[in-house]
Structures are given as C-alpha cells and as structure tokens.
Design an enzyme around this catalytic site. Structure first.
Site, mmCIF file in Angstrom:
data_model
loop_
_atom_site.group_PDB
_atom_site.id
_atom_site.type_symbol
_atom_site.label_atom_id
_atom_site.label_comp_id
_atom_site.label_asym_id
_atom_site.label_seq_id
_atom_site.Cartn_x
_atom_site.Cartn_y
_atom_site.Cartn_z
ATOM 1 N N CYS A 113 0.851 -1.181 0.000
ATOM 2 C CA CYS A 113 0.000 0.000 0.000
ATOM 3 C C CYS A 113 0.889 1.233 0.000
ATOM 4 O O CYS A 113 2.070 1.159 0.319
ATOM 5 C CB CYS A 113 -0.881 0.046 1.244
ATOM 6 S SG CYS A 113 -1.957 -1.379 1.427
ATOM 7 N N ASN B 215 0.115 1.147 5.962
ATOM 8 C CA ASN B 215 0.833 0.286 5.026
ATOM 9 C C ASN B 215 1.593 -0.759 5.831
ATOM 10 O O ASN B 215 2.345 -0.418 6.733
ATOM 11 C CB ASN B 215 1.812 1.143 4.207
ATOM 12 C CG ASN B 215 2.770 0.327 3.359
ATOM 13 O OD1 ASN B 215 3.879 0.744 3.090
ATOM 14 N ND2 ASN B 215 2.361 -0.845 2.919
ATOM 15 N N GLY B 216 1.406 -2.036 5.479
ATOM 16 C CA GLY B 216 2.093 -3.118 6.189
ATOM 17 C C GLY B 216 1.082 -4.110 6.741
ATOM 18 O O GLY B 216 -0.123 -3.966 6.534
ATOM 19 N N TYR C 254 12.449 -4.523 -5.646
ATOM 20 C CA TYR C 254 11.309 -4.565 -6.555
ATOM 21 C C TYR C 254 10.269 -3.469 -6.345
ATOM 22 O O TYR C 254 9.863 -2.810 -7.297
ATOM 23 C CB TYR C 254 10.633 -5.931 -6.435
ATOM 24 C CG TYR C 254 9.343 -6.095 -7.193
ATOM 25 C CD1 TYR C 254 9.334 -6.258 -8.571
ATOM 26 C CD2 TYR C 254 8.122 -6.089 -6.525
ATOM 27 C CE1 TYR C 254 8.140 -6.408 -9.260
ATOM 28 C CE2 TYR C 254 6.930 -6.239 -7.209
ATOM 29 C CZ TYR C 254 6.945 -6.396 -8.571
ATOM 30 O OH TYR C 254 5.772 -6.540 -9.258
ATOM 31 N N CYS D 236 12.188 -13.544 3.341
ATOM 32 C CA CYS D 236 11.694 -14.304 2.194
ATOM 33 C C CYS D 236 12.836 -15.032 1.470
ATOM 34 O O CYS D 236 12.590 -15.926 0.670
ATOM 35 C CB CYS D 236 10.894 -13.427 1.239
ATOM 36 S SG CYS D 236 11.660 -11.881 0.826
ATOM 37 N N GLY E 49 -0.237 -0.002 -5.153
ATOM 38 C CA GLY E 49 -1.549 -0.624 -4.990
ATOM 39 C C GLY E 49 -2.541 -0.035 -5.951
ATOM 40 O O GLY E 49 -2.701 1.182 -5.999
ATOM 41 N N CYS F 153 12.467 -3.672 4.949
ATOM 42 C CA CYS F 153 12.226 -4.685 3.905
ATOM 43 C C CYS F 153 13.203 -4.503 2.741
ATOM 44 O O CYS F 153 13.117 -3.527 1.991
ATOM 45 C CB CYS F 153 10.799 -4.558 3.402
ATOM 46 S SG CYS F 153 10.445 -5.604 1.988
ATOM 47 N N CYS G 232 6.099 -13.859 2.874
ATOM 48 C CA CYS G 232 6.218 -12.646 3.686
ATOM 49 C C CYS G 232 4.964 -12.488 4.530
ATOM 50 O O CYS G 232 3.854 -12.725 4.055
ATOM 51 C CB CYS G 232 6.362 -11.431 2.768
ATOM 52 S SG CYS G 232 6.372 -9.864 3.680
HETATM 53 S S1 SF4 Z 1 9.872 -11.160 4.204
HETATM 54 FE FE1 SF4 Z 1 10.794 -10.308 2.324
HETATM 55 S S2 SF4 Z 1 9.178 -9.044 1.434
HETATM 56 FE FE2 SF4 Z 1 8.593 -9.420 3.572
HETATM 57 S S3 SF4 Z 1 9.390 -7.691 4.743
HETATM 58 FE FE3 SF4 Z 1 10.951 -9.291 4.802
HETATM 59 S S4 SF4 Z 1 12.287 -8.840 3.025
HETATM 60 FE FE4 SF4 Z 1 10.387 -7.697 2.734
#
Ligand code: SF4
Length: 549
Positions: free
Chosen positions: A83, A183-184, A332, A527, A109, A326, A472
């Site tokens: 978001c 957001n989150g 990306y 991830c 989004g 993140c 994630c």
């Molecule tokens: S799991 Fe991956 S996508 Fe999710 S916050 Fe951590 S680095 Fe970002």
C-alpha cells in the site's frame, strides 16, 4: 516458537460513508460489499457487480470488466505491491495535493484508493475501488474541503478486497474523530482483536487499521498522543501509518521500520511571514517530486511525528529492537526515483546488477531487462560486464485496462499482452535476461520461451536477488511456501523448468552489500532465508510442498 497468524474475521459493512461513484453520479450504483444486501435487488446480479470502466469492477467476479492488473493476480506469478500512504498538513488545496501524491504512489496498490480531509471542524472521507485517477475526478475532489488530508492506495494483503476495507478508515472514538491509513501487516492482530471485542469494541472492517484505532479508543492514556504511543507499542509487525484528527496529523513507523515513510516540506510560496510551510508525508519520496516538496528525512523506526498549528513535534514510542527494513523494497517495490531507508533505490538496483555480473558472468552478446523493475539492475549488469544493453522486451503500459476475452485468459494471454519481443535485437544473439524474482516460475518460462521464439540462440536468466524460499507476513502478497518454486527445487531444477540455458541468482551477501551504506541499515531478508524478525508466522504458509503430499 512458531504460532499461527490471525487470518481475518468477516466484518460488517460500513454504511456511514458514501463511495466515490455515489458522489459522482445521481444514478443508483451498487457497493461491491453490499451485493448480498438489499442493494438494488431489482437488478440481476451481473449488473450489480460491473459498470464498465467504473471503480466498481469486482476482483471476485470473473468479469471482462475486471481490471487487467487484477487479472494478472490470477496468474499468481507476480508479487503484488502493498500500500501507499500520504499526508498533507496545511495546504489550501490539501485534497488535490494528496491526489497528486497518491498518483505517484499508484505502483504500490491499484485496487482501491481513498482521501480524507479535515478543515478544523469536520472530517470528510471518500474512497473507491480502482485507480486513483478514476476515483478522484475534479467533482469528487471538490467534495473534500480542508487544509489537511491523508490518503491511501491499496492492494489488499489482509481482509478482503472490497470497498469495505479500503482506506482511510474514519472512526468516532472516545478520543474524538480519527481517520487512519496504514501500510504493512500486523502479525498479532488476532489476539488484539479478541481482547478488544471482550472490552466491547465493535469492528466495522477486517483491516489492520481499525485495530489500531480501536486500541487508541480503548486506551486509558489521558492525551491523544499518549494513547497513540500506548497503542502502537502493543502492535507486532509492519506498519507505516498516517493519522488525522480534526486539527492534527500524525505519522508513525513500527519499531523495526519494515515499511518506508518519509517527511517533506513545501515552502509557503508567499514567504515565511505569510504562514507556515506545508508538511507532507509519503511512503516514497517520489511523491514529493510531483508536489515540488523537498525531502526532509525518514520517519524513524519507533517514532511518532505530530504536526499541528504549533509546528512539528516528535516522540520515540519504542526503541531497542533491531531495524528490519524490507530489502525487497529496494529489489522490486519502490520506484527507482525514490529514496527509502536513507538510500536511493536506483543506486541499490544498479549495485545489484553489478554484483550479479561479478558473481555469475556468462559469455553473451546482449543484456536485456525484463521491464520495468529489471531495467536498473540490467543497466548495472551490462556496464559491469561491458556488454551492450538493449530493450529487447517492450512492455505495454496500457494493458492494465485492456478488455480480454475469457477464452484468451485461459490460454495464458497475459504475458504476451504485457510483453513483446523486439525480434531484430534478439535474433541470432546470446541473451542475458535480467529479472528481479522468480515466484512460481510460470511467467519466467513464458518469457524465456518468448525470447527464444524471437530467434535468440541462448537465453541466460539472471535474478537480482536470492531465491525466494519463504512467504512474507509483513505486507507483501507472496504465495505459500508450497507454491514458491525456489522453496521446493534446486537452482538446476528451476533452470530446467523455465527452459533457460543457464540460471543464476544474486547471493544474499551480494544483495546486502548492494543495499548497504555508511548508515548500516538493518534489513529483513526473511523471504530469502526463512528467518523472521518477529515471532509470529503462519505455520501452514511455511510448509514446503513435500510436506503437503
Ligand atoms: S519477508 Fe521479504 S518481502 Fe517481507 S518484509 Fe521481509 S524482506 Fe520484505
């Protein structure tokens, strides 16, 4: 200890606010979330769900009017933006400024958007399904008076996708009228919600934001800012929020700083004697450029910033947790023209491409990005490898609203509508393709086939991050582990599946080196590693495919 993440509880429709389409037209239109209600029962169901080109095409219905961006969701091989949030304090056209900022954040989004404004006495809120520009026509913006605004653009990661869960959410509480956008993803909201309901809270939506407002409303703290601090300190997970009362704006980030949130300033065009500058907040600094605002700083992890007639004040409501911003925002999500976590995204992606070339160079004739997010890494790769960079794949940016026959969708038309090869650049060449991720592998295979079909003699796929092996829980819509190709296959197995001549990923060390600077920002890499910064994860989501057989 691994525990099960709360999955969401169906909420009751919020009938207190009109939607954008109702405000735009005198003709009766239906709310998607009211389709089971007595909403225009004289119309057949299909009519109640779709108005071509309107904000009311539902993602739940197999309709030719569903936005293409949502139809790609059905392909399930792309990660989806979380978001975007914005806030504006003290501007004569606050709603218009929020609109522009949201427009710049549309990539975060495309499912719904909303703007709330306050004029010191009242708080208006309008939200709708669809793109920012479709919802907020001049007529709609004219219904949002006031010098303060917050805004939100959403891709649903929790709750359902309906207008019901679109943001900002406006709630009358014991601390007064509050609008909030977020957001989150929270990971402990099941516990919080159960406790609040025992205390008499009534929830109107399934979104995380309402949990935050209810915590504020139920806080015993004497002042609003104390209640906000008290509430935020009970949350676990990722949140960058903007909040507005009738006369104040608040912006805050979670203590680990998962999601970005920046603060900027628009100087008063008539000089300091004419009044205060406009203070703005946005998920990404690219929004400031459209507003002609200067970047001031990031909101810090665990910080609440308050803006009122008295100026800007700040408070650290939590500290001591390691930062877990993140890293996938750099890979990306964020735009390359944004500065997040104290660093330009463009610079990070360039470094990722260079590092990838150093780690897994291969003899080739040309470097080709998978547009758009692979472009910057491909430029870095090509420069480092001293190979020509060519746009050998062209993205159709207008496909998002294209009408597609249902039979065409069945035949996997999606990728071919979105990307097209430039035959004369690819024919007879050994091609290095640069992309930013492989999720299920099906899209990558289609792209490799497309490049080979255009005459490439070799196709070498290079990915500008490590293999995605775990989902994630912090606001990025990833599939379960069982559906992630890298969680269940070796790199060689993936190479065979996507039919590339060679395949290589950027190493984790290489990725962290690419996003690091003197600030020594701490990053979440869950991830890629399965090591989650928080205790709460969904045990079913992290089962590998083999465990489900
Ligand atoms: S799991 Fe991956 S996508 Fe999710 S916050 Fe951590 S680095 Fe970002």
């Amino acid at each position: 200890m691994i525990r099960r993440l709360y999955q969401g509880i169906p909420g009751a429709p919020d009938r207190s606010e009109p939607c954008a389409a109702e405000l735009r037209t005198a003709a009766p239109v239906c709310h998607p979330e009211r389709q089971d209600q007595a909403c225009h029962p004289e119309r057949p169901r299909a009519q109640r769900w779709g108005v071509e080109g309107s904000a009311f095409a539902s993602p739940f219905v197999p309709s030719p009017f569903v936005p293409q961006s949502l139809q790609f969701i059905a392909d399930g091989d792309e990660l989806h933006e979380e978001c975007g949030v914005v806030a504006i304090h003290k501007h004569p056209a606050a709603a218009h400024q929020a609109y522009l900022a949201l427009y710049a954040l549309q990539h975060r989004g495309q499912e719904s958007a909303g703007i709330a404004t306050a004029d010191g006495a009242h708080l208006a809120n309008i939200k709708g399904m669809g793109l920012v520009s479709e919802i907020f026509t001049d007529d709609v913006l004219a219904k949002l008076p006031g010098q303060m605004a917050i805004g939100h653009t959403r891709y649903s990661t929790t709750g359902d996708s309906a207008l019901l869960n679109a943001q900002p959410i406006r709630v009358e509480s014991t601390k007064g009228l509050i609008a909030i956008a977020h957001n989150g993803n929270l990971v402990n909201l099941g516990n919080l919600r159960a406790r609040l309901e025992r205390d008499g809270a009534y929830f109107q939506t399934t979104s995380d934001s309402e949990i935050i407002v209810q915590l504020i409303a139920h806080s015993s703290a004497a002042t609003l800012v104390d209640a906000i601090a008290d509430s935020l300190s009970q949350l676990e997970g990722a949140f960058s929020i903007v909040m507005m009362t009738r006369d104040r704006i608040f912006a805050a980030r979670d203590p680990r700083g998962f999601r970005p949130l920046s603060m900027g300033r628009m100087k008063n065009p008539n000089g300091p004697s004419a009044g205060p500058d406009t203070i703005v907040f946005a998920s990404e600094s690219c929004a400031f450029d459209l507003l002609r605002a200067e970047f001031l700083r990031d909101v810090l992890p665990g910080e609440i910033v308050m803006v009122s007639e008295d100026g800007v004040t700040s408070r650290q409501y939590a500290s001591g947790l390691p930062q877990s911003s993140c890293v996938f925002e750099h890979v990306y999500f964020a735009r390359p023209d944004s500065r997040i976590f104290g660093r330009w995204v463009q610079e990070s992606r360039d470094q990722m491409g260079r590092q990838l070339a150093r780690e897994s160079g291969v003899a080739a004739d040309v470097v080709v990005p998978v547009p758009d997010s692979g472009v910057t890494a491909a430029l870095g790769y090509a420069e480092e490898a001293r190979l020509p960079f060519r746009f050998g794949l062209i993205r159709n940016h207008y496909v998002g609203r294209t009408f597609i026959e249902p039979e065409q969708r069945v035949r996997d038309f999606g990728v071919r509508l979105k990307l097209n090869p430039v035959h004369n650049l690819l024919a007879g060449k050994r091609v290095i393709l640069i992309d930013d991720s492989i999720i299920r592998g099906t899209t990558s295979r289609k792209i490799v086939r497309m490049v080979r079909g255009a005459g490439a003699t070799e196709v070498h796929l290079r990915i500008s991050c490590p293999p995605t092996i775990s989902p994630c829980f912090y606001g990025v819509d990833t599939p379960s582990k069982r559906d992630l190709i890298a969680a269940n296959n070796s790199v060689e197995g993936i190479r065979q599946f996507i039919e590339a001549d060679s395949l290589a990923y950027l190493s984790l060390e290489g990725l962290l080196k690419s996003v690091q600077d003197e600030k020594k920002t701490g990053y979440c890499t869950a991830c890629y590693t399965g090591n989650y910064p928080t205790q709460w994860v969904d045990v079913e989501e992290i089962l590998p495919a083999a465990a489900t057989l």
